[in-house]
Design an enzyme around this catalytic site. Sequence first.
Site: not given
Ligand code: PGA
Length: 236
Positions: A91, A158
């Site tokens: 992450h 992401e």
């Molecule tokens: P968010 O976070 O949905 O609050 O943008 C996603 C993540 O960091 O996994």
Amino acid sequence: MKTLIAANWKMNPGTYAEAVSLVKSVRVPRSENLEVVFLPPAVFLKPLSEVFPHHLWGVQNVYFESAGAFTGEISAEMARDAGASYVLVGHSDRRLKFGETDEVVAKKAAAALEKGFRVVLAVGETERGGEANVIESLKKSTEGVLSQDLERLTIAYEPVWAISTTPGAEADTPEHAASVIGKLKEALDLRYIYGGSVTSENAGDFLHVPNIAGALVGRVSLDAGEFSKILKIVAK
Ligand code: PGA
């Protein structure tokens, strides 16, 4: 293939009692198409997985060694003992705030996969327009993963600029996310999910894209009503 919705609670909520009440309030529809995994803080995992054994549980991070002098870390074996079947690695919080490199992420992914876990590995560019680096990061973050384990590996694309806690963040467009995922898929043909400001309003748009097989949800996973709406959209 099922749609995966992973709830990344990060370092929330503040107490175990709040965690119980959150899970109690989430409505997980019965659906063949839907897989929901909760990723709570590790200290809440064992009691939560015992109170709610019908849900899938995972951890937000593990170390790649099994035991020893690694103060502050937890192993994949410990996560399993606490009820986890999923592990999140790579992450952007871990990468950017705790200095985790692609090489460390690769070791964690390989170790968790070898131990039989399903692994969600997150990659994403920090700045808009930085997608070119993501393919490189994906390749390096999966180095050493055995080919027989790839089936249990899911990649979460992401873009960091789209994560709700990044100042000025807004969700990516489904078109852009799909185009980056298309390129990543050419490099490594796996299951891909999207993360970054997913809400009940935009979830349907992302999840209708053929390349996008789920979502990694942060902020909204702490709101039982909104999170349940996302699950309902998938289950339809
Ligand atoms: P968010 O976070 O949905 O609050 O943008 C996603 C993540 O960091 O996994």
